[in-house]
Design an enzyme around this catalytic site. Structure first.
Site, PDB file in Angstrom:
ATOM      1  N   LYS B 109     -25.904 -71.437  -1.763  1.00 14.00           N
ATOM      2  CA  LYS B 109     -25.798 -72.889  -1.955  1.00 14.00           C
ATOM      3  C   LYS B 109     -26.911 -73.686  -1.289  1.00 14.00           C
ATOM      4  O   LYS B 109     -27.280 -74.760  -1.755  1.00 14.00           O
ATOM      5  CB  LYS B 109     -24.438 -73.376  -1.447  1.00 14.00           C
ATOM      6  CG  LYS B 109     -23.249 -72.894  -2.268  1.00 14.00           C
ATOM      7  CD  LYS B 109     -23.166 -73.586  -3.616  1.00 14.00           C
ATOM      8  CE  LYS B 109     -21.905 -73.213  -4.381  1.00 14.00           C
ATOM      9  NZ  LYS B 109     -21.944 -73.718  -5.773  1.00 14.00           N
ATOM     10  N   GLU B 131     -19.378 -82.774  -3.276  1.00 17.28           N
ATOM     11  CA  GLU B 131     -18.043 -82.207  -3.418  1.00 17.28           C
ATOM     12  C   GLU B 131     -18.102 -80.774  -2.906  1.00 17.28           C
ATOM     13  O   GLU B 131     -19.172 -80.174  -2.871  1.00 17.28           O
ATOM     14  CB  GLU B 131     -17.622 -82.205  -4.894  1.00 17.28           C
ATOM     15  CG  GLU B 131     -18.130 -81.012  -5.724  1.00 17.28           C
ATOM     16  CD  GLU B 131     -19.645 -80.944  -5.888  1.00 17.28           C
ATOM     17  OE1 GLU B 131     -20.315 -81.976  -5.688  1.00 17.28           O
ATOM     18  OE2 GLU B 131     -20.160 -79.845  -6.195  1.00 17.28           O
ATOM     19  N   SER B 398     -23.684 -63.369  -3.570  1.00 19.09           N
ATOM     20  CA  SER B 398     -23.962 -64.804  -3.425  1.00 19.09           C
ATOM     21  C   SER B 398     -23.527 -65.404  -2.101  1.00 19.09           C
ATOM     22  O   SER B 398     -24.031 -66.444  -1.697  1.00 19.09           O
ATOM     23  CB  SER B 398     -23.301 -65.552  -4.575  1.00 19.09           C
ATOM     24  OG  SER B 398     -21.928 -65.220  -4.627  1.00 19.09           O
TER      25      SER B 398
END
Lengths: 266, 417
Positions: B109, B131, B398
């Protein structure tokens, strides 16, 4: 039956400003919504905007969000809303404008949706998450069904967009009075006055102001700024939801009359 | 004379040129937002195109990706996992993990959050909103806001705040305001709606760091591009390790940002098989799953047209996944497109399969994966027995699973383990 543009024309001929109350269909229940439409119709509403409850109402503030959630929790479906309207529309004078997010339209199929609402006498459509660039696919078929699709202009819209939106919008041009979601505000931004005047220069279509108008003084203010109509949403939804349905209906009747009086020239 | 009719292009968006100027991937994507946001989206698109070509911006971004995020991260040969799936004759898929879990903050991210924060700074926006579902994007955003001294407000569903309390603490520690969202299902979809409402209200001063390849154009394109470093590094690392392309690449898909980050580099390499893995929750035949591509229908949510979990009335359905990061009823529009044109395959694995994979990778490789990542790992159980020879498989690892250990411990205790 009178279209939205025709209603505005009638009011213009009498130099009057339109009062456009908004309600969320199915809150507290559809029987009350049906009665509320009749009450508003005989208490000064010139056009009525009816919100179809949706699970993800991005453009709505807490009052209308909560009303939609309550309606959905009660199991209110689009078909129920349309069945109710089919009964009520022939009994009232105010043209009905449906306010719905795009997904329920898409889900039904644009053509079948338009055909259905047109057949029961709905006259206009406001789709808050369908901006100008995405609106062609709805606007063109809507014309053939006699449904006027009303587009929105926001305080953030730059001048060239305002011109393009004014050109495309049907029925009237919906001026969003505040940079934000629907809901009651203590005052109306002065930017609204500029927007109304800008629209006056580029279009002779009617202009109605909404998002934040919650008091008679607000409605009067936008009328004095030259608007053809005042849209009042959360303030009606809140009043109808407080107390019993009977109390709610009484409350919106009185409120509707007060608002109408505030924008009726002596 | 015979006239050969011109071939009709079934896909108005050529696969090489995604998205088009309107932000369309075929029929998917677009900008379905209130008018108030439209100017901000144009401004963002313009700024993005400008800075994507700006050498100063790229230098600053690349420097931070290296020294702050810790890139490039390794492409790790998972030797014991490979052995686990080897056939008796010794052949079998050669499994590599792209170690996004080793990035600063523990997931992919940050690639996007960092780039968007740099963009916001240059656009003169000092207030950042985001968010978050699992909290990884929230943490990444809080991190970059701390790094650049930006005001940071994170919207998070109250249910997710409970599931991911550690991440809530991390965000607050770095100075972010975490705003609980209790409307709707109180998860990622509602947090996203609330972030959009904030943006509608404060659009002139605020940049919205959307955390997935979802939302209105230009987000799906921009977020994909900011993550595409994952695939670019992977290509180089494959060349270095075996002198070729991977045979199969795979990743988990909620909104789908880590997947697009890996896939984007290989879309035009027709020999590379592309697999996305969704969350099947209790099973795709129950009403408790988040398998949007497997079970959804085309709709519009949060500004984009894509596959969507919805009921007969077009109301968005509450999704379910054990993984907060995959617990989303929509999916990035480009994934819908890649599925529709047949360029990528999408499958779904259940909570139970993901939990098993979570433990398997921990035991076999000493790597605790995020529950999201565990979905991709779980699909190896189905995939590997189907493969012939010894193809190379690159799986995007990830995120790390530290954030999930408490909730997994709870689930395993309940089930009597």
């Amino acid at each position: 039956m009178t279209s939205v543009s025709q209603r505005f024309q009638q009011l213009r001929d009498r130099a009057q400003c339109a009062l456009i109350p908004f309600l969320t269909a199915g809150d507290p229940d559809l029987v009350t919504t049906a009665e509320a439409l009749r009450v508003l119709d005989r208490s000064g509403a010139d056009i009525i905007e009816l919100g179809v409850p949706y699970s993800d109402p991005l453009a709505d503030g807490p009052v209308i969000q909560a009303a939609a959630t309550r309606a959905l929790e009660r199991g209110v479906k689009l078909n129920d809303v349309l069945a109710m309207l089919k009964e009520v529309i022939p009994t009232i004078n105010a043209p009905i404008v449906l306010f719905t997010y795009y997904n329920p339209i898409l889900n039904r199929g644009i053509d079948s949706f338009l055909q259905e609402i047109s057949s029961i006498g709905v006259k206009g459509l406001v789709v808050p998450d369908l901006p100008l660039e995405e609106s062609d696919g709805l606007l063109k078929p809507a014309l053939t069904y006699g449904i006027e699709v009303i587009l929105l202009v926001a305080p953030t819209s730059p001048a060239p967009r305002i011109v393009a939106i004014a050109r495309q919008s049907q029925g009237f041009i919906y001026v969003v009075s505040t940079t934000g979601v629907t809901g009651m505000r203590t005052q109306i931004s002065a930017k609204t006055k500029d927007l109304i005047q800008e629209l006056r220069v580029v279009s002779d279509k009617p202009v109605a102001v909404g998002f934040g108008i919650s008091q008679p003084e607000h409605a009067r203010q936008v009328m004095e700024w030259g608007a053809d109509g005042a849209i009042v949403g959360s303030a009606f939804v809140k009043r109808l939801s407080e107390g019993s349905p009977k109390e709610g209906l009484k409350s919106i009747e009185a409120f509707c009359r007060t608002l109408k009086a505030a924008i009726t020239s002596d | 004379m015979t006239i050969t009719p011109l071939p009709v292009n079934p896909n108005p968006t050529a696969i090489e040129n995604r998205p088009d100027a309107f932000g369309r991937f075929g029929q998917f994507g677009g900008k379905y937002v209130p008018e108030t946001l439209m100017p901000a989206l144009f401004e963002l698109e313009e700024a993005y195109h400008h800075y994507a070509k700006d050498p100063d911006f790229q230098t600053e971004l690349n420097g931070l990706l290296k020294d702050y995020v810790g890139r490039p991260n390794p492409l790790y040969f998972a030797e014991r996992l490979t052995e686990h799936y080897a056939r008796p004759d010794g052949t079998g898929p050669q499994i590599y993990l792209k170690r996004e879990d080793l990035n600063h903050t523990g997931a992919h991210k940050i690639n996007n959050a960092l780039a968007q924060a740099l963009l916001a700074k240059r656009m003169g926006k000092k207030r950042i909103i985001a968010e978050t579902g699992a909290g990884q994007h929230g943490v990444a955003t809080a991190t970059v806001c701390a790094r650049f001294g930006l005001e940071c407000i994170i919207y998070m569903g109250v249910n997710d705040m409970e599931r991911q309390s550690l991440n809530v603490f991390r965000m607050r520690l770095m100075g972010a305001i975490v705003t609980p969202v209790s409307s709707g299902t109180a998860t990622l979809k509602d947090a996203t709606s609330e972030a959009i409402r904030d943006w509608v209200t404060n659009v002139e001063t605020t940049h919205y760091i959307l955390g997935s390849v979802a939302g209105p154009h230009p987000y799906p394109m921009m977020v994909r591009d900011f993550h595409s470093i994952i695939g670019k590094e992977t290509r180089g690392q494959c060349l270095e390790k075996w002198g070729g392309l991977p045979d199969i690449i795979m990743a988990c898909v909620g909104g789908g940002s880590n997947a697009m980050g890996l896939f984007n580099e290989f879309i035009n390499e027709k020999s590379v098989r592309i697999i996305g893995v969704e969350a099947a929750g209790f099973g795709v035949d129950t009403d408790k799953h988040a398998a949007t591509l497997t079970k959804g229908r085309v709709g519009v949510l949060h500004g984009a047209m894509s596959y969507l979990l919805q009921d007969d009335d077009g109301q968005v359905i509450e999704p379910h996944s054990i993984s907060a990061g995959l617990d989303y009823p929509g999916v990035g529009p480009e994934h819908s497109y890649l599925m529709e044109v047949g360029r990528a395959e999408y499958y779904a694995v259940t909570d139970k399969q993901a939990l098993d994979a979570f433990q398997r990778l921990s035991r076999i490789e000493g790597i605790i994966p995020a529950l999201e990542t565990s979905h991709a790992i779980a699909y190896l159980e189905t995939l590997c027995p189907q493969l012939e020879g010894s193809p190379t498989v690159v799986l995007n690892c990830s995120g790390r699973g530290d954030k999930d250990v408490l909730s997994v411990a709870k689930v395993l205790d309940v089930s009597g383990n």
